[in-house]
Each structure stands twice: as C-alpha cells, then as structure tokens.
Design a protein around this motif. Structure first.
Motif, PDB file in Angstrom:
ATOM      1  N   ASN A   2       3.904   4.407   4.367  1.00  0.00           N
ATOM      2  CA  ASN A   2       2.656   4.234   3.645  1.00  0.00           C
ATOM      3  C   ASN A   2       2.250   5.596   3.098  1.00  0.00           C
ATOM      4  OD1 ASN A   2       0.278   3.227   2.650  1.00  0.00           O
ATOM      5  ND2 ASN A   2      -0.765   3.206   4.620  1.00  0.00           N
ATOM      6  N   GLN A   4       0.522   8.384   0.763  1.00  0.00           N
ATOM      7  CA  GLN A   4      -0.637   8.686  -0.068  1.00  0.00           C
ATOM      8  C   GLN A   4      -0.455  10.097  -0.591  1.00  0.00           C
ATOM      9  OE1 GLN A   4      -3.774   8.140   2.916  1.00  0.00           O
ATOM     10  NE2 GLN A   4      -4.654   6.589   1.579  1.00  0.00           N
ATOM     11  N   GLU A  18       5.015  13.248  -6.999  1.00  0.00           N
ATOM     12  CA  GLU A  18       5.066  11.876  -7.511  1.00  0.00           C
ATOM     13  C   GLU A  18       6.482  11.531  -7.976  1.00  0.00           C
ATOM     14  OE1 GLU A  18       1.508  10.064  -9.577  1.00  0.00           O
ATOM     15  OE2 GLU A  18       1.206  12.188 -10.046  1.00  0.00           O
ATOM     16  N   LYS A  22       8.962   8.551  -6.727  1.00  0.00           N
ATOM     17  CA  LYS A  22       9.341   7.592  -7.766  1.00  0.00           C
ATOM     18  C   LYS A  22      10.860   7.471  -7.872  1.00  0.00           C
ATOM     19  CE  LYS A  22       6.073   7.598 -11.073  1.00  0.00           C
ATOM     20  NZ  LYS A  22       5.396   8.190 -12.208  1.00  0.00           N
ATOM     21  N   LYS A  27       7.145   3.427  -2.812  1.00  0.00           N
ATOM     22  CA  LYS A  27       5.811   3.188  -3.342  1.00  0.00           C
ATOM     23  C   LYS A  27       4.837   4.174  -2.706  1.00  0.00           C
ATOM     24  CE  LYS A  27       6.235  -1.561  -4.643  1.00  0.00           C
ATOM     25  NZ  LYS A  27       6.024  -2.947  -4.361  1.00  0.00           N
ATOM     26  N   TYR A  28       3.895   4.637  -3.505  1.00  0.00           N
ATOM     27  CA  TYR A  28       2.883   5.566  -3.011  1.00  0.00           C
ATOM     28  C   TYR A  28       1.565   5.278  -3.691  1.00  0.00           C
ATOM     29  CZ  TYR A  28       3.690   7.956  -7.430  1.00  0.00           C
ATOM     30  OH  TYR A  28       3.805   8.235  -8.767  1.00  0.00           O
ATOM     31  N   GLN A  29       0.494   5.777  -3.085  1.00  0.00           N
ATOM     32  CA  GLN A  29      -0.833   5.641  -3.662  1.00  0.00           C
ATOM     33  C   GLN A  29      -1.277   7.036  -4.087  1.00  0.00           C
ATOM     34  OE1 GLN A  29      -3.781   4.582  -0.756  1.00  0.00           O
ATOM     35  NE2 GLN A  29      -5.380   4.238  -2.269  1.00  0.00           N
ATOM     36  N   PHE A  30      -1.656   7.194  -5.355  1.00  0.00           N
ATOM     37  CA  PHE A  30      -2.134   8.484  -5.843  1.00  0.00           C
ATOM     38  C   PHE A  30      -3.654   8.492  -5.818  1.00  0.00           C
ATOM     39  CE2 PHE A  30      -3.763  11.084  -9.390  1.00  0.00           C
ATOM     40  CZ  PHE A  30      -3.324  12.324  -8.953  1.00  0.00           C
ATOM     41  N   ILE A  31      -4.226   9.512  -5.206  1.00  0.00           N
ATOM     42  CA  ILE A  31      -5.678   9.669  -5.182  1.00  0.00           C
ATOM     43  C   ILE A  31      -6.017  10.965  -5.904  1.00  0.00           C
ATOM     44  CG2 ILE A  31      -7.746   9.982  -3.743  1.00  0.00           C
ATOM     45  CD1 ILE A  31      -4.812   8.391  -2.127  1.00  0.00           C
ATOM     46  N   ASP A  32      -6.742  10.843  -7.021  1.00  0.00           N
ATOM     47  CA  ASP A  32      -7.141  12.020  -7.798  1.00  0.00           C
ATOM     48  C   ASP A  32      -8.335  12.669  -7.112  1.00  0.00           C
ATOM     49  OD1 ASP A  32      -7.910  13.920  -9.645  1.00  0.00           O
ATOM     50  OD2 ASP A  32      -7.632  12.607 -11.377  1.00  0.00           O
ATOM     51  N   GLU A  42      -9.919  11.507   6.983  1.00  0.00           N
ATOM     52  CA  GLU A  42      -8.645  11.904   6.371  1.00  0.00           C
ATOM     53  C   GLU A  42      -8.451  13.419   6.473  1.00  0.00           C
ATOM     54  OE1 GLU A  42      -8.195   8.495   2.883  1.00  0.00           O
ATOM     55  OE2 GLU A  42      -9.478  10.227   2.541  1.00  0.00           O
ATOM     56  N   ASN A  96       1.692  10.319   5.355  1.00  0.00           N
ATOM     57  CA  ASN A  96       2.492   9.169   5.755  1.00  0.00           C
ATOM     58  C   ASN A  96       2.011   8.819   7.159  1.00  0.00           C
ATOM     59  OD1 ASN A  96       4.432   7.219   6.184  1.00  0.00           O
ATOM     60  ND2 ASN A  96       6.062   8.671   6.642  1.00  0.00           N
TER      61      ASN A  96
END
Length: 113
Positions: A2, A4, A18, A22, A27-32, A42, A96
């Motif tokens: 998981n 991020q 990224e 890729k 799969k990943y979640q990008f947080i700006d 966090e 992760n």
C-alpha cells in the motif's frame, strides 16, 4: 503493498519515485503536499520510521527561516512546527504501511517488493 507518495508536482525526486513504481506496475497513491499535507499521525509514524522528527527536515529547503526556526525551538514543539511548515520536509516521503523513506531511495523500495 500500500504505497503512498507524499511530495510536490515540481519536485524531481518525487517524479522519479512515481516513475519507479509506475515502471514496476505497483499502484500508489500520490498526495500533493501543497494541497493536502500529512496528518499528525502520518507525520509521527514517518518520524519514528526514520529516526526522529529532526531527520524529516530538508536543510536545503527554500524556506530558510522555517528551517532555522525549527532547529532552535524546543523538542516538544517540533512536531507542531513541522505540521505548520510542511514545505521544509524532505520529499518524497514514500510510505508502505509502517515503513517509510525520505528522498529518492530505490534500493530500499526494491526490498519492499
């Protein structure tokens, strides 16, 4: 896994992180971090995984005043100050689960696979 990725769109190391995930089809979640920063939980989790809150600070950050202030405030106030000034955190922060890294660290990420 998981994954991020906390970073900014202009940060080259964030873009490389990224690309790393890729290319491997992970799969990943990008947080700006300019739009939505890290929560207190966090930030605490990342700090404990990376040897303390002081290790999260990028000494070369553009906001030199915030970096200088962070170095001289009392330890118990550092978490709150970092929550307010997240632009001085080293990016990307890749999480992760309980594991996390600061900056571009593909050697560590390969071990997560």
């Amino acid at each position: 896994m998981n994954i991020q990725i906390f970073g900014t769109k202009k940060c080259n190391d964030t873009k490389k992180a990224e690309r790393f995930f890729k290319e491997r089809g992970i799969k990943y979640q990008f947080i700006d971090m300019k739009e939505k920063g890290m929560s207190k939980g966090e930030l605490t989790s990342v700090a404990s995984a990376n040897g303390g809150i002081a290790n999260l600070v990028n000494p070369d950050a553009k906001d030199k005043d915030a970096v200088a202030l962070f170095q001289y405030i009392a330890d118990e106030d550092k978490l709150e100050k970092l929550l307010e000034s997240q632009q001085i955190i080293k990016t990307p922060v890749v999480r992760n689960g309980k594991q996390s890294t600061l900056g571009y660290q593909p050697d560590v990420w390969k071990k997560w696979e």
